[in-house]
Design an enzyme around this catalytic site. Structure first.
Site, PDB file in Angstrom:
ATOM      1  N   HIS A 461       0.815  -1.208   0.000  1.00 21.33           N
ATOM      2  CA  HIS A 461       0.000   0.000   0.000  1.00 21.33           C
ATOM      3  C   HIS A 461       0.853   1.265   0.000  1.00 21.33           C
ATOM      4  O   HIS A 461       2.044   1.252   0.314  1.00 21.33           O
ATOM      5  CB  HIS A 461      -0.957   0.004   1.194  1.00 21.33           C
ATOM      6  CG  HIS A 461      -0.292   0.106   2.545  1.00 21.33           C
ATOM      7  ND1 HIS A 461      -0.027   1.304   3.163  1.00 21.33           N
ATOM      8  CD2 HIS A 461       0.137  -0.859   3.392  1.00 21.33           C
ATOM      9  CE1 HIS A 461       0.546   1.083   4.338  1.00 21.33           C
ATOM     10  NE2 HIS A 461       0.661  -0.223   4.500  1.00 21.33           N
ATOM     11  N   CYS A 480       2.339  -4.950   7.114  1.00 18.24           N
ATOM     12  CA  CYS A 480       2.101  -4.732   5.687  1.00 18.24           C
ATOM     13  C   CYS A 480       3.287  -4.018   5.048  1.00 18.24           C
ATOM     14  O   CYS A 480       4.172  -3.504   5.732  1.00 18.24           O
ATOM     15  CB  CYS A 480       0.819  -3.935   5.478  1.00 18.24           C
ATOM     16  SG  CYS A 480      -0.680  -4.885   5.834  1.00 18.24           S
TER      17      CYS A 480
END
Length: 580
Positions: A461, A480
């Site tokens: 992301h 992440c």
């Protein structure tokens, strides 16, 4: 007669040790069993050795379920391959040609160039048994025992070179890198074809990964061993930092170390001044070794400089093993995240077309190693605060700052999805709540999320924390992967220069809507862990082992395969019980 008896028992023990389906088999053969049907062919009536081979293998048949109903094992059972091999060749001996055995012995001894351990293959026993057979008349039973044991060793060594010695599933129960797209029968059939053509050495030459990165690691391993054999590299024995402008004896050691590393002209090896040339060399070293490049030899840099060369040899061996696990997966179009290297790359037709820096999980919240399929992109994503982050990060901030939620555009939702007034919540004991951050460029997920469904809820992301990309060590996320240039990757993933070019992506973002758009073609993504880098000039850089994953691999790589002294009946019983 004593020598013949000794030969028989050496060969039998040699064979029996590999029949055990525990550590030795599981850690030496990382591909699935061949599912080709077996056609039973009786041994020739006048071939006593073939009849002895058949007799020795016959008891093993009951240890295996029928092929058509057998469960699929992640790692092949070498004993099964041996049995199938001899069944298909009517149990004829495979090692009657002395030159084949000589090639095998030389090839086994050379496996150390791939970071493996020749002693694992019991080369000394093989040499002694072969010599005794040449010097003495032996029985068909003895020749059969030698032949089967040698075939077992041949297959085991080639499979270690081809797919690795260590079973990664034993180190990580979530390991999901499978052999899709790679037919194990191709490997096994190639091994046996080489033996039939008396080209054993060629089989060993072609078994390891042929990619340039693996060849480079093999060369680096040889170079490091050469340094070790010449006494290692110089140490910088000092208990304080060395800085530009200093003039002291320890700087002479630093100069010698920089020369040994190839960063300082050998003509500048003498001297005790920490001048500009030394500072420049230290910066180059720091950049290569993933250290903060300030030109000063502080505690972290000195520790890296003084790592023994044997430890670096082991680090290369560990990463060669990882290469054997994974390089066969790196084909076609894919995205690969190098977790320890804090970078991501996209490949098309096996060639790199894009690279970017990333931030990965902190040590306490490490980014897992796995493979998945990138299937869709979320534009203008909202962010639902995960339970762990809520408990450990967000909740303390809310308790200390009542305005935190509003300042970060985070809404509080109940179990039915209703928005709650934060002032009505007991933040000392919140229950049944979901915290969701609204979309926006400054949200925790930035403008886009690259999704690949997985059990860890991990994704690539965007991020507003762009200042962290300037750091050398970027283990800063909660698991992440934050990507420095995510919109470039999104454009490449869509691979549609008409609709999803840069302008089309910006138009999608501009509408402000949170929307999931599926890719026309799913793209594999591999989250991998490497603690060495190989430069285009062949130089090896050593990364910090941020998650401490190297040591378990090294222990497994160095663990010898046990060879218990068992008779044939006991070995078959062990194989059969292991399958129940």
């Amino acid at each position: 007669m004593v020598l013949l008896t000794r030969l028989f028992f050496i060969s039998r023990i040699f064979f029996m040790g590999f029949l055990i389906s525990g550590t030795a088999v599981a850690e030496t053969s990382p591909i699935e069993p061949v599912d080709a049907p077996i056609s039973i062919i009786e041994a020739a009536a006048d071939d006593n050795v073939a009849q002895s081979i058949q007799a020795s293998l016959e008891p093993l048949k009951s240890a295996f379920p029928p092929l058509l109903t057998a469960p699929r094992y992640r790692r092949v059972d070498v004993s099964r391959l041996v049995m199938d091999f001899y069944t298909h060749r009517a149990y004829r001996a495979a090692w009657a040609d002395d030159s084949d055995v000589a090639q095998l012995i030389a090839s086994l001894n050379a496996t150390d160039t791939d970071g493996l351990i020749p002693a694992d293959f019991h080369v000394d026993e093989l040499v002694r048994s072969h010599a005794a057979m040449q010097a003495t008349s032996v029985t068909p039973e003895q020749r059969a025992a030698f032949d089967v044991a040698t075939t077992h060793t041949f297959i085991t060594a080639l499979l270690q070179l081809r797919r690795g010695k260590v079973d990664p599933l034993r180190l990580d129960i979530h390991w999901n890198f499978d052999s899709n797209g790679v037919d194990p029968r191709d490997d096994v059939n190639a091994f046996f074809a080489a033996l039939d053509h008396h080209d054993v050495a060629k089989a060993f030459a072609l078994a390891p990964p042929q990619e340039a990165v693996y060849v480079g690691l093999r060369q680096a391993l040889a170079q490091l061993r050469g340094i070790r054999d010449r006494g290692g590299w110089p140490k910088v024995a000092v208990d304080h930092s060395l800085k530009p402008g200093m003039d002291e004896p320890a700087v002479a050691q630093l100069r010698a170390r920089m020369v040994a590393a190839g960063f300082l002209d050998p003509r500048l090896i003498h001297g005790t001044k920490y001048d500009g040339a030394v500072a420049a060399a230290v910066k180059k070293y720091q950049n290569e070794q993933y250290l903060g490049a300030d030109g000063m030899a502080g505690a972290t840099t000195l520790a890296a400089l003084n790592v023994p060369v044997q430890a670096r040899i082991d680090q290369v061996r560990v990463n060669m093993e990882r290469a054997r696990w994974l390089l066969y997966k790196l084909q076609g179009t894919f995205v690969i995240v190098d977790i320890a290297g804090y970078k991501v790359a996209m490949y098309r037709d096996g060639q790199p077309i894009w690279r970017s820096r990333v931030q990965v999980g902190k040590t306490a919240r490490n980014t897992p190693i796995f493979q998945a399929q990138i299937s869709y992109i979320t534009f203008n994503p909202t962010w639902t605060v995960p339970p762990t982050i809520l408990k450990e990060d967000v909740l303390p901030k809310i308790q200390s700052n009542p305005g935190y939620l509003a300042a970060n555009r985070i809404r509080v939702l109940d179990r039915e999805g209703n928005v709650l007034d934060p002032s009505t919540v007991d933040w000392s004991n919140p229950r049944g709540l979901t915290l969701r951050q609204d979309a926006g460029p400054d949200s925790s997920l930035g403008q886009v999320v690259i999704r690949f469904p997985n059990e860890y809820s991990i994704y690539l992301h965007d991020t507003p924390h762009r200042e962290l990309f300037a750091k050398t060590v970027r283990a800063t996320s909660s698991g992440c992967i934050r990507v420095e240039n995510p919109l470039q990757l999104v454009e490449l993933l869509f691979n549609d220069p008409v609709k999803w070019n840069s302008e089309g992506i910006q138009k999608q973002l501009a509408n402000g809507k949170t929307e999931n758009i599926r890719l026309p073609v799913k793209v594999p993504v591999l989250l991998a862990y490497w603690t060495v880098d190989l430069g285009s000039d062949g130089r090896v850089a050593f990364k910090p082992d941020v998650y401490g994953y190297d040591e378990p691999v090294l222990r497994a790589l160095n663990r010898p395969s046990p060879l218990p002294v068992l008779d044939l009946h006991s070995a078959v019983g062990s194989v059969a019980s292991a399958r129940q």
